[in-house]
Design a protein around this motif. Structure first.
Motif, PDB file in Angstrom:
ATOM      1  N   HIS A  95       1.914   4.320   4.138  1.00  0.00           N
ATOM      2  CA  HIS A  95       1.605   3.198   3.258  1.00  0.00           C
ATOM      3  C   HIS A  95       2.822   2.292   3.223  1.00  0.00           C
ATOM      4  O   HIS A  95       3.749   2.511   2.454  1.00  0.00           O
ATOM      5  N   PRO A 121      -3.680  -8.143   5.656  1.00  0.00           N
ATOM      6  CA  PRO A 121      -3.527  -7.117   4.625  1.00  0.00           C
ATOM      7  C   PRO A 121      -4.798  -6.284   4.456  1.00  0.00           C
ATOM      8  O   PRO A 121      -5.901  -6.767   4.707  1.00  0.00           O
ATOM      9  N   ASP A 122      -4.629  -5.036   4.042  1.00  0.00           N
ATOM     10  CA  ASP A 122      -5.790  -4.191   3.744  1.00  0.00           C
ATOM     11  C   ASP A 122      -6.399  -4.603   2.405  1.00  0.00           C
ATOM     12  O   ASP A 122      -7.589  -4.455   2.186  1.00  0.00           O
ATOM     13  N   GLY A 162      -0.810  -7.836  -5.221  1.00  0.00           N
ATOM     14  CA  GLY A 162      -1.367  -6.563  -4.754  1.00  0.00           C
ATOM     15  C   GLY A 162      -1.535  -6.432  -3.262  1.00  0.00           C
ATOM     16  O   GLY A 162      -2.491  -5.816  -2.804  1.00  0.00           O
ATOM     17  N   GLY A 164       7.326   0.176  -0.742  1.00  0.00           N
ATOM     18  CA  GLY A 164       6.141  -0.671  -0.657  1.00  0.00           C
ATOM     19  C   GLY A 164       5.798  -1.451  -1.905  1.00  0.00           C
ATOM     20  O   GLY A 164       4.714  -2.020  -2.000  1.00  0.00           O
ATOM     21  N   ARG A 165       6.706  -1.449  -2.864  1.00  0.00           N
ATOM     22  CA  ARG A 165       6.459  -2.226  -4.082  1.00  0.00           C
ATOM     23  C   ARG A 165       7.722  -2.967  -4.477  1.00  0.00           C
ATOM     24  O   ARG A 165       8.821  -2.583  -4.101  1.00  0.00           O
ATOM     25  N   LEU A 204       2.994  -0.996   2.474  1.00  0.00           N
ATOM     26  CA  LEU A 204       2.991  -1.748   1.223  1.00  0.00           C
ATOM     27  C   LEU A 204       1.924  -1.161   0.313  1.00  0.00           C
ATOM     28  O   LEU A 204       0.798  -0.937   0.725  1.00  0.00           O
ATOM     29  N   ARG A 205       2.307  -0.915  -0.954  1.00  0.00           N
ATOM     30  CA  ARG A 205       1.361  -0.303  -1.891  1.00  0.00           C
ATOM     31  C   ARG A 205       0.992  -1.253  -3.011  1.00  0.00           C
ATOM     32  O   ARG A 205       0.757  -0.819  -4.131  1.00  0.00           O
ATOM     33  N   GLY A 206       0.980  -2.544  -2.750  1.00  0.00           N
ATOM     34  CA  GLY A 206       0.678  -3.499  -3.821  1.00  0.00           C
ATOM     35  C   GLY A 206       1.887  -4.344  -4.109  1.00  0.00           C
ATOM     36  O   GLY A 206       2.609  -4.102  -5.072  1.00  0.00           O
ATOM     37  N   LYS A 211      -1.509  -4.930   0.153  1.00  0.00           N
ATOM     38  CA  LYS A 211      -1.405  -3.553   0.637  1.00  0.00           C
ATOM     39  C   LYS A 211      -1.544  -3.536   2.145  1.00  0.00           C
ATOM     40  O   LYS A 211      -2.327  -4.297   2.710  1.00  0.00           O
ATOM     41  N   LYS A 212      -0.779  -2.651   2.759  1.00  0.00           N
ATOM     42  CA  LYS A 212      -0.895  -2.477   4.201  1.00  0.00           C
ATOM     43  C   LYS A 212      -0.557  -1.046   4.568  1.00  0.00           C
ATOM     44  O   LYS A 212       0.449  -0.499   4.143  1.00  0.00           O
ATOM     45  N   ARG A 213      -1.456  -0.455   5.340  1.00  0.00           N
ATOM     46  CA  ARG A 213      -1.273   0.934   5.766  1.00  0.00           C
ATOM     47  C   ARG A 213      -1.227   0.988   7.272  1.00  0.00           C
ATOM     48  O   ARG A 213      -2.000   0.305   7.946  1.00  0.00           O
TER      49      ARG A 213
END
Ligand code: ATP
Ligand code: MG
Lengths: 314, 272
Positions: free
Chosen positions: A20, A58-59, A11, A211-212, A22-24, A13-15
């Protein structure tokens, strides 16, 4: 036997502002294998590599790299990885030799000078070794970059588009280097735009889309997802419909008709549908054939089908 | 050897090699004050209410202080160059002590400054400036000079990493030329209007310039009491750092290092 994973992310994530990137991202790379991250421009491949190499925070999400927690033990991760980013990461103000000696010294390589000489030789940079790297050609800088990520044999090597901009000879040399490293037990995560490269090197391919990870599998597995393409060319447009009927029955897929070429084709996932059988069936149905083929899918097809993206047609 | 010392030494080597491969900026920053000494010393010297030789004796310590403050500018330029170049990405993925890169930069700058100041001292001696203090005072003056340079470099390293890109950092760096102008490095502060004098006296460069004058020329500084034309004339109502220039300079250096060095290291190490 349980698999040991050299890279295991969950998972991530990075915005960046509104983007976005990476979304997971869930990624599992078994030790000693090569994982190819394949995806169109902006899919998030570089962001993934930068997160996994401690360059970005990462977020959300977590990851283990080379047996250490990315967020809690970044220093331990850094001791075990080698990185060649998408952009040049050598010091242009230093010569090739000075660069490699510095990085070898920082990696606590015992004989840094000897190691630098060896790498310069191996990557075809011996002649340019004492010129400032800022004056290198793009391909030479790329090779210096790769050499710099190998001053010590890393447990996990990250390569972000390692062969972009290299001539075929240099590219082959890099491929050999990667194969050689995996024989010694190094795990390699590489991103690439070249389908051929992923096909040649990767044990598993992770298709990255928006992003996935959209799909993971070995190159043959991914191709099997798509199926082969059976196509016949007939002598006369009048028999195309008849041919389509046969193909429909054989493949269970809806045939596509190309009136100009008088060709009828359909996707098949049936391994018993061989070329002789295809010809036989059509012949006994009274369809006069000019040509027949069963073409295995390329990664191109895989890509188009699985990510719905048309950008990565190499 | 500890990690920081080892990595710092390697990074020091990197900075020195870079300077050797590409000495332009260093040569420029070290020849500039000599040009200014000759230009100010002879052109302004004739207009300042001090005889020429006296003014040049006043000017040399001022230029030394201003040049040391130039660590701010060089620090900014080098740090921003580094920050926006790929090599920092590689260094960040290496098992390198986080403080090593900025520390290596600051120490390399110090080594280069120590060597680069010699020509300015020699030209200063040639145009009439004299070292009249004791050996201890002279050593103290040179030590203070380097300490101030070190402190300013740390400030530069942090500020160089803040702007979004190298151009913006370059523009910010180019504004630092006013800092010595707003000090007593080139011109005594006594003649300035009150508000400006306060500003000037709270400029760290003023404290350091005054301290250098008092250490290099203690006799001339003392001659203030005898009504002589002191080169280090310090009005009794001057702000504290200038009224007590040595203590004031040391305090400024301590404050600058304490504020900027840790934040520069933190800023460098922070993942984006
Ligand atoms: N530092 C950044 N600031 C703002 N946006 C960013 C930044 N880095 C990446 N992005 C955005 O995040 C998305 C993913 O970028 P990324 O570089 O990871 O893609 P990529 O898959 O490596 O693409 P390419 O094949 O072109 O190298 C893009 O939309 C990009 O614009
Ligand atoms: Mg990329």
């Amino acid at each position: 036997m349980t698999t040991t994973y050299a890279v295991l992310s969950e998972g991530l994530k990075k915005r960046f502002g509104d983007v976005h990137a990476l979304r997971g991202l869930d990624l599992a790379v078994a030790q000693g294998t090569v994982c190819g991250l394949l995806g169109p421009n902006g899919a998030g491949k570089t962001t993934a590599v930068r997160l996994l190499t401690t360059l970005l925070h990462p977020d959300a999400g977590s990851a283990r790299v080379a047996g250490h927690d990315l967020l809690r033990e970044p220093a331990a991760v850094r001791r075990r990885i080698g990185v060649t980013g998408q952009d040049t990461s050598v010091d242009g103000d230093l010569t090739g030799r000075q660069n490699l000696r510095l990085f070898a010294r920082l990696h606590r390589v015992r004989d840094a000078s000897a190691r630098a000489d060896e790498l310069l030789e191996r990557f075809g940079l011996a002649e340019a070794a004492d010129r400032p790297a800022s004056g290198y050609s793009g391909g030479m800088r790329r090779r210096l970059d790769l050499a710099a990520s190998l001053v010590r044999r890393p447990d996990v090597l990250f390569l972000d588009e390692p062969t972009t901009g290299l001539d075929p000879a240099s590219r082959n040399r890099i491929w050999d280097t990667v194969r050689h490293l995996t024989e010694e037990g190094t795990t390699v995560v590489l991103t690439t735009q070249y389908l051929e490269e992923a096909d040649q090197l990767a044990d598993t391919i992770a298709l990255v889309d928006r992003g996935r990870v959209a799909h993971t599998g070995s190159p043959p597995e991914l191709k099997a997802l798509i199926g082969a393409y059976a196509e016949v060319v007939v002598t006369d447009a009048d028999v195309m419909v008849k041919a389509a009927g046969v193909l429909d029955r054989l493949t269970g897929a809806e045939p596509a008709l190309d009136r100009d070429r008088k060709a009828v084709g359909a996707v098949t996932r049936d391994p018993t549908l061989t070329l002789p059988r295809l010809v036989r069936e059509l012949d006994s149905a009274g369809v006069p054939l000019l040509d027949a083929s069963i073409r295995p899918p390329t990664l191109d097809d895989v890509f188009l089908r699985l990510t719905g993206s048309k950008e990565l047609v190499a | 050897m500890s990690t920081l010392a080892y990595d710092g030494t390697a990074m020091l080597g990197r900075q020195l090699k870079r300077i050797r491969n590409n000495p332009g900026l260093v040569v420029l920053t070290q020849t500039m004050p000599i040009t200014m000494l000759l230009f100010f010393g002879y052109v302004f010297g004739s207009a300042v209410a001090m005889p020429g030789e006296r003014y040049r004796s006043f000017l040399v310590p001022g230029l030394l202080a201003a040049t040391a403050a130039g660590g701010l500018t060089t620090g900014m330029l080098q740090a921003s160059q580094d920050a926006h170049r790929g090599v920092m990405d590689r260094l960040r993925t290496l098992p390198v002590s986080r403080a090593a890169v900025p520390l290596g930069q600051a120490v390399a700058d110090l080594v280069v400054t120590a060597a680069g100041t010699v020509p300015l001292l020699l030209v200063g001696l040639a145009v009439g400036w004299r070292i009249e203090g004791s050996a201890a005072q002279t050593a103290g003056a040179l030590g203070l000079l380097l300490l101030f340079r070190f402190a300013c470099t740390w400030a530069g390293i942090l500020l160089g990493m803040l702007p979004r890109n190298e151009e913006a950092a370059g523009q910010l760096a180019s504004t630092t030329f006013v800092l010595p102008l707003l000090s007593n490095a080139y011109i005594p502060a006594d003649g300035m209007p009150g508000w400006l004098r306060t500003l000037v006296e709270w400029n760290p460069i003023s404290a350091v310039a005054t301290a250098l004058r008092s250490l290099f020329s203690p006799r001339l500084s003392a001659s203030l009491e005898q009504g002589g034309a002191a080169i280090a004339r310090v009005p009794s109502h001057a702000a504290w750092p200038v009224a007590h220039p040595v203590a004031g300079s040391l305090a400024w250096c301590a404050v600058l290092i304490a504020v900027f060095a840790p934040s520069a290291v933190r800023r460098y190490a922070r993942p984006r």
